[in-house]
Design an enzyme around this catalytic site. Sequence first.
Site, PDB file in Angstrom:
ATOM      1  N   ASP A 121      36.714  43.253  43.601  1.00  0.00           N
ATOM      2  CA  ASP A 121      36.814  44.141  42.452  1.00  0.00           C
ATOM      3  C   ASP A 121      37.230  45.557  42.772  1.00  0.00           C
ATOM      4  OD1 ASP A 121      33.994  42.679  40.659  1.00  0.00           O
ATOM      5  OD2 ASP A 121      36.090  42.077  40.852  1.00  0.00           O
ATOM      6  N   SER A 130      37.022  35.402  34.326  1.00  0.00           N
ATOM      7  CA  SER A 130      36.971  35.657  35.766  1.00  0.00           C
ATOM      8  C   SER A 130      35.812  34.985  36.466  1.00  0.00           C
ATOM      9  CB  SER A 130      36.919  37.163  36.029  1.00  0.00           C
ATOM     10  OG  SER A 130      35.818  37.711  35.343  1.00  0.00           O
ATOM     11  N   HIS A 134      30.138  40.076  37.384  1.00  0.00           N
ATOM     12  CA  HIS A 134      30.695  39.428  38.575  1.00  0.00           C
ATOM     13  C   HIS A 134      29.610  39.225  39.607  1.00  0.00           C
ATOM     14  CE1 HIS A 134      35.194  40.612  37.880  1.00  0.00           C
ATOM     15  NE2 HIS A 134      34.795  39.602  37.148  1.00  0.00           N
TER      16      HIS A 134
END
Lengths: 167, 180
Positions: B123, B57, B96
């Site tokens: 998210d 990701s 992230h």
Amino acid sequence: MHSFGYRANAVVTFAVTILAVMCGMASLSDNFNSPSPTADVKVLNINWFQKQPNGNDEVSLTLNISADLSSLFTWNTKQVFVFLAAEYETPQNALNQVSLWDGIIQSKEHAKFWIHTTNKYRFTDQGNNLRGKDFNLTLHWHIMPKTGKMFADKIVMTGYSLPEEYR
Amino acid sequence: MGWVADGLDSIRSFQIRHVLTQIVSLGMIVTSALIIWKGLTCVTGSQSPVVVVLSESMEPGFKRGDILFLQMNKDPIRAGEIVVFNVDGREIPIVHRVIKVHERHDTGEIQVLTKGDNNFDDDRLLYAHGQLWLEQHHIMGRAVGFLPYLGWVTIIMTEKPIVKFLLIGALGLLIITAKE
């Protein structure tokens, strides 16, 4: 003392040590780079400005972003992640940072760019404080190296504001 | 007959000392590794100072198998930082980037939203049911440095446990048969 096992062990240990030292030096060499990036953002249009059913203000903008980030690239740079954030203050929140657009620059040749776009991510507030709000547009970048330490910095551009009324 | 018994005794005691020495050396190695790990935890301020990237990701910046070095301090989280956080109910930490930050005047509390660079959506779908924002206490550290490829060892050992057993078996064999 001279068996295959001992020799293999010595060679592998030496190789790993040298590799670690090279990674460390590659990362250190990034500190000698003194970058001189430039950026300019124009808000071309406020497309719409509404209060959503959940009570939060939302605005859609069309932006023209131009920047020259080629001086950030060194031989140890894998990519530069660049994003534009709107930053402002409200009575409830000391700081709000909302990312409007981001991009990934993978080589020095693509680092001087010009883009005309609507905001990629929704510009929403926590509440309905955006009418007549003055805000800064800050271009942030994050230099991701091939190995080692990551650097981040930004250019703050002030003087933008939202309309007094919803439209 | 007396010297046979003596001979047997000396052989037995020699072997016991040998085995004990090896057990102590092994213990020293394991303890030093633990000391280094805990020392790193103290210095960086983060509970897991090194993490392995497990998903795609954050490509093309971080690929599966890369290692990230983390640090944590009391500085407030700001947009653009790459953070590692745990969602209630999931054991695997997620790495992230922060895309939205809202900081309160009165309490200084921060609410952030994160998104993987290579993901289309933010998210919110990954957070716990009904959770809209992450707070400072969810975040375990900020990524400050990175080394490529080194995490593949961990990934292979987690996903194919046979390799782990093979390695430990081989190490054990080496220790027993080594004549120091």
